[in-house]
Design an enzyme around this catalytic site. Sequence first.
Site, PDB file in Angstrom:
ATOM      1  CE  LYS A 178      70.112  32.868  51.429  1.00 17.43           C
ATOM      2  NZ  LYS A 178      71.036  33.354  50.383  1.00 17.43           N
ATOM      3  CB  SER A 201      68.339  35.649  49.798  1.00 13.69           C
ATOM      4  OG  SER A 201      68.896  34.605  49.062  1.00 13.69           O
ATOM      5  CE1 TYR A 213      73.701  36.802  49.733  1.00 12.40           C
ATOM      6  CE2 TYR A 213      72.569  38.097  48.070  1.00 12.40           C
ATOM      7  CZ  TYR A 213      72.551  37.138  49.059  1.00 12.40           C
ATOM      8  OH  TYR A 213      71.386  36.525  49.369  1.00 12.40           O
ATOM      9  CE1 TYR A 228      68.419  29.057  51.422  1.00 12.52           C
ATOM     10  CE2 TYR A 228      68.492  27.783  49.386  1.00 12.52           C
ATOM     11  CZ  TYR A 228      68.715  28.965  50.075  1.00 12.52           C
ATOM     12  OH  TYR A 228      69.239  30.052  49.408  1.00 12.52           O
ATOM     13  CB  VAL A 255      66.710  36.007  43.217  1.00 12.01           C
ATOM     14  CG1 VAL A 255      68.186  35.968  43.434  1.00 12.01           C
ATOM     15  CG2 VAL A 255      66.036  34.756  43.687  1.00 12.01           C
TER      16      VAL A 255
HETATM   17  O1  DON Z   1      69.147  29.964  46.813  1.00 13.84           O
HETATM   18  C1  DON Z   1      68.506  30.438  45.907  1.00 13.84           C
HETATM   19  O2  DON Z   1      68.875  30.298  44.760  1.00 13.84           O
HETATM   20  C2  DON Z   1      67.253  31.254  46.116  1.00 13.84           C
HETATM   21  N1  DON Z   1      66.205  30.461  46.536  1.00 13.84           N
HETATM   22  C3  DON Z   1      67.503  32.416  46.971  1.00 13.84           C
HETATM   23  C4  DON Z   1      68.571  33.259  46.427  1.00 13.84           C
HETATM   24  C5  DON Z   1      68.392  34.695  46.669  1.00 13.84           C
HETATM   25  O3  DON Z   1      67.339  35.188  46.910  1.00 13.84           O
HETATM   26  C6  DON Z   1      69.623  35.492  46.493  1.00 13.84           C
HETATM   27  N2  DON Z   1      69.481  36.850  46.900  1.00 13.84           N
HETATM   28  N3  DON Z   1      69.530  37.854  46.310  1.00 13.84           N
END
Ligand code: DON
Length: 630
Positions: free
Chosen positions: A81, A78, A255, A203, A273
Amino acid sequence: MDAWAGELQVGEETSAGPVDHYLAALHTRLKALRDGQVATYIPELAKVDPDLFGIAVATVDGKIYAAGDSECTFTIQSTSKAFIYGYILAEYGREAVLKHIGVEPTGDAFNSILLDEVENRPFNPMVNSGAMAAAELIKGDSPEARIATMLDVMSRFAGRSLFVDEDVFRSEQATGHRNRAIAYMMLNSGMIRSSPESILDIYFRQCSVRVTCRDLAIMAATLANDGINPVTGVEALPREYIQDVLTVMNSCGMYNFAGQWSYEIGMPAKSGVAGGIIAVIPGQIGIGVFSPRLDRHGHSVRGVRVCRELSETFGLHVFRNHTNTSAVVRRELFGDLVHSKRQRTPEELEILDKVGKKICLVEVQGSLFFGSADRLVRRIDKLADKAEYIVVDLRRVHDADQAAHRLLIELFDWLSARNRHLLFAHVLPEGALAPLHAVLCDHCGNLDETVFAHRDTALEWCENHLIADAASGRDLTKFSLSDLRIFTGLSPADLKILEATVQPLVFEAGQTIVREGDEARLFFVVTRGKATVCLRLRGGDREKDGETLVRIATLGPGLTFGEMALLDGGHRSADVIADERVVCYGFSVEHLREIGNEHPHIFTIILANMMRDFSERLRRANDEIRALEG
Ligand code: DON
């Protein structure tokens, strides 16, 4: 070489200093922290060694500090982003992007399915829905071209070629059904138009780009450095969009932990993540941390701790005030004590002694923005109660923003209406103050009287006007030999003897009258025009015959030069160059010495006058030094 790689390469690590030691100790201490769980919802991520831990800090001048596993790669997730949001802002503009994606924090998790039904758009670009809406806007003629664009955007920020980890991408594509659900819901409500799978494809790939925490630090430092990668010097994002990216990072990047993060740590940030976190201190540093164990919000446990400790130890909370507007005025000097390098006749000096206070030189320092410029403007307005000529010396100002431009122009108009002259010195068409130069050029009619490259010429302009006003019609440039201080005390008969030895001399503008090192045969009295005494030095402000010259003094009518030859009969100690057509009397040193043999009193009187002038000049120089040091 790739376009984004640039030519600067200042990011190499050098020998360890205080920051390295601090980071090494912090790394050792926090390595003991084993709280949290590695993300497993993307199966490929579960394979990571949970103990990996890297910290990197990149400064806006390209210095990289690192500790631990700073070169270990992981997927950006993320954190991407923030960079893609910046890219679409630059491609489409703020207004257009706002139609697709809002800027409201949700207070929900990253994978919240909540959408803004009123505005019919995702709440913000930091949650998955907003990031998918942003991914749809990535440009390219084909899916491959769009992936190339996405990689190019992130590579510019990192300053090196980044690649997609195909294993993580496939793992995410195979299991990312919640994201699929979000994409289909957005299609259903018209928030996206393309096929959800095509958006998810880009994405998921954007999340699967491999980076190190050193890369993350440089990417964050690029945001801290107004969009310019501090290591490569390449622009990754136009400056005007940095504020927007950092604002949503601050309010939404963490978040449902964003409020507490902002309250306690206070840095625009974004997590991923896989265990990465970026944090930005605008104008100072970018932080990149990697440690895979996550807290319940999905943020790296050690990553949060690193940022918290850095913030507390070094006072990095962005709402902590580091500015001090009180120091904007470095010094105020007045024209009765501090003079330009223009040499003055005794009559002129008398005028400056009497009314020189009407000239005020204000030395300004630091950065000019609303707070400091407002303080400066108020001080100058106060000084203008007494001073008629105000020279604003901006030599020590390294930045002036649009608020400062606006306030200085308002001040200029306001003081003009009060019959005051505001002059700006050390404002050049190139360099840090070039935008201010352009604004002044546009606004202030007569530039020759307003914008000066050096404070000395600005001061000289003020003195000339003050002297002309005070002389009220008397022509101080007309004199006879008997008016010259060097001949004071000589009888008309003595002067007649001297007159016989005079040679009238004319020099055209730019002509060298006297050259350093030449044998000194004449001494000169200027009767018309201006000449400048210069030293040949490195770093001077004038150029002649390929050499740089430093102005020592400028001489006008009634002033003498070269008289030291009478004392030592030696060689010239400086150049004298005609600024304009100069008419002089030249006295032969040899003839004067002969006269001295026959009429010793003439020589004695001249030498005594010279000594008196030298000591007066010394005294004035001491007064000036006192004023400058005080
Ligand atoms: O959308 C997702 O599930 C992941 N590819 C990215 C999520 C993410 O990194 C959330 N951040 N902490």
